[in-house]
Design a protein around this motif. Structure first.
Motif, mmCIF file in Angstrom:
data_model
loop_
_atom_site.group_PDB
_atom_site.id
_atom_site.type_symbol
_atom_site.label_atom_id
_atom_site.label_comp_id
_atom_site.label_asym_id
_atom_site.label_seq_id
_atom_site.Cartn_x
_atom_site.Cartn_y
_atom_site.Cartn_z
ATOM 1 N N GLU A 89 -34.921 9.447 45.128
ATOM 2 C CA GLU A 89 -36.051 8.967 44.561
ATOM 3 C C GLU A 89 -35.923 8.017 43.531
ATOM 4 N N ASP A 148 -38.535 0.738 47.239
ATOM 5 C CA ASP A 148 -38.480 2.241 47.260
ATOM 6 C C ASP A 148 -37.090 2.638 47.834
ATOM 7 N N SER A 157 -35.758 5.581 48.333
ATOM 8 C CA SER A 157 -35.955 6.869 49.082
ATOM 9 C C SER A 157 -35.671 6.522 50.545
ATOM 10 N N GLN A 190 -42.352 6.928 38.810
ATOM 11 C CA GLN A 190 -41.212 7.476 39.654
ATOM 12 C C GLN A 190 -41.596 8.632 40.134
ATOM 13 N N ASN A 191 -41.255 9.182 41.173
ATOM 14 C CA ASN A 191 -41.389 10.548 41.638
ATOM 15 C C ASN A 191 -40.326 11.306 41.292
ATOM 16 N N PRO A 225 -36.522 15.330 48.439
ATOM 17 C CA PRO A 225 -37.712 14.519 48.059
ATOM 18 C C PRO A 225 -37.731 15.020 46.467
#
Length: 399
Positions: free
Chosen positions: A229, A240, A242, A264-265, A285
């Motif tokens: 991520e 992104d 990811s 951001q995640n 994730p």
């Protein structure tokens, strides 16, 4: 100017003395003549020189064997300047004065503290009557080149003082020194030695390439490998990363121009010392996995520090996994000190050591001595275990 071995020997003794070379002393000194002195130029030549210099009043000779041998040469300190002029040699005190003035001029234009420290060391040596090795002329790199200018070492230091972007080693050498190979062949080890002594970001466990990288000199393009991520902004577009579940790399130009998006995640960051372990770690994730390849370069470090700043308002776990040895622990300490202050060890504890002890290797005495004095509040049980067992385990063993 002609060569006169006796005068050269007199001047050599004068300039190697503790006090005479500074000037101001009076009186006589002497040198004894030995067989090796005759062998150096031939006995007849040496005797001829002695007769000629005695006739000129520059020396007195204590003869024996009916003037076929010399016991010693007596000379006056007041005649030393005449001897310098006779063979066209600049007095040591004048050379030191010129070098002192030159080094002081270099100090006026540099800003990096570690480079200032290099020049301060040179001044101390000059004040003590020694010509710094780094200011001496260097042997030619190629047969068709004359001696290199002694100031080129200072040219290297002054160039490093202003470097703020990575540059390939040979381009650095060509641009600043006029030849693409001179830096590597002549100056590289000297610069690395000075950086190890004075640069605040150099760790004692870094290899030569990693030291140069901290100075922005690269042998090849920087590439920061990561997976997970991370959202970047480039040319008004969001990227992104990811979607690259098997990982990707950010080149030095990407590190320079890409911005880290505010949103951001990321909930976990794991830095990994060795490539095989990085490659084997699966995308998950909320996690960003980063290959550290040992020590991060300054550009990579700045990029990751900016990431830490963006994430500072969030709850993020910072973890590092590496070899269970001195180098692995030093890399962990380096990342925690310079990049992620909240970093914690991951798979770097006594339990992991015990689980893979059978795959360990015996430590050498020098590595054990360094490990024995290593202290870290987060890893002290592991350090004590390694010291006790004298065994280290490479991270690849975990695979």
């Amino acid at each position: 100017m002609r060569t006169m071995i006796l005068i050269e020997k007199i001047i050599q003794k004068y300039e190697n003395s503790a006090q005479d070379w500074k000037g101001g002393n009076a009186g006589n000194r002497s040198i004894r003549i030995q067989q090796k002195d005759y062998d150096e130029v031939g006995k007849s030549q040496l005797l001829w020189e002695a007769v000629e210099l005695e006739e000129q009043g520059l020396i007195r000779v204590k003869w024996f064997n009916n003037k076929t041998d010399i016991e010693k040469i007596i000379y006056s300190l007041e005649d030393i300047n005449k001897m310098h002029q006779l063979i066209g040699k600049t007095p040591k005190i004048e050379i030191l004065r010129q070098m002192n003035e030159f080094v002081a001029e270099q100090m006026e234009v540099v800003k990096e503290r570690w480079i200032m420290a290099c020049y301060e060391e040179m001044l101390r040596q000059l004040d003590n009557g020694s010509i710094p090795k780094n200011l001496m002329n260097y042997e030619a790199v190629h047969e068709d080149e004359s001696e290199l200018n002694s100031s080129l070492f200072c040219t290297c230091l002054n160039a490093l003082d202003v470097l703020r972007e990575p540059i390939y080693k040979r381009i650095f050498s060509k641009h600043y020194l006029g030849n693409s190979k001179i830096f590597e062949k002549v100056f590289q080890l000297r610069i690395i030695s000075q950086a190890r002594k004075y640069h605040p970001d150099i760790d004692d466990n870094m290899n030569d390439s990693e030291v140069l990288s901290q100075l922005y000199i690269e042998e090849y393009s920087q590439e920061l490998a990561l997976k997970g991520e991370l959202i970047l902004e480039l040319a008004g577009e969001q990227i992104d990363l990811s979607v690259f579940i098997y990982g990707t790399v950010l080149t030095s130009e990407m590190l320079k121009h890409a911005q880290i998006a505010v949103h951001q995640n990321i909930r976990k960051i794991i830095t990994v010392e060795n490539r095989a372990n990085y490659m084997s770690m699966k995308y998950e994730p909320g996690t960003l996995i980063i290959y550290s390849h040992g020590y991060f370069s300054p550009k990579e470090r700045d990029f990751l520090k900016e990431l830490e700043r963006v994430l500072c308002e969030r709850e993020v776990d910072y973890l590092h996994t590496g070899d269970l040895d001195y180098g692995g622990i030093k890399i962990f300490q380096y990342i925690r000190k310079f990049i992620f202050p909240q970093l914690r060890p991951f798979l770097m504890d006594v339990g992991q050591f015990e689980a893979f002890r059978s795959m360990g290797e015996q430590m050498g005495d020098s590595a054990w001595e360094k490990m024995r004095v290593l202290k870290d509040p987060l890893m002290q049980p592991l350090i004590d275990k390694i010291v006790e067992e004298k065994i280290v385990i490479e991270q690849e063993s975990f695979l």
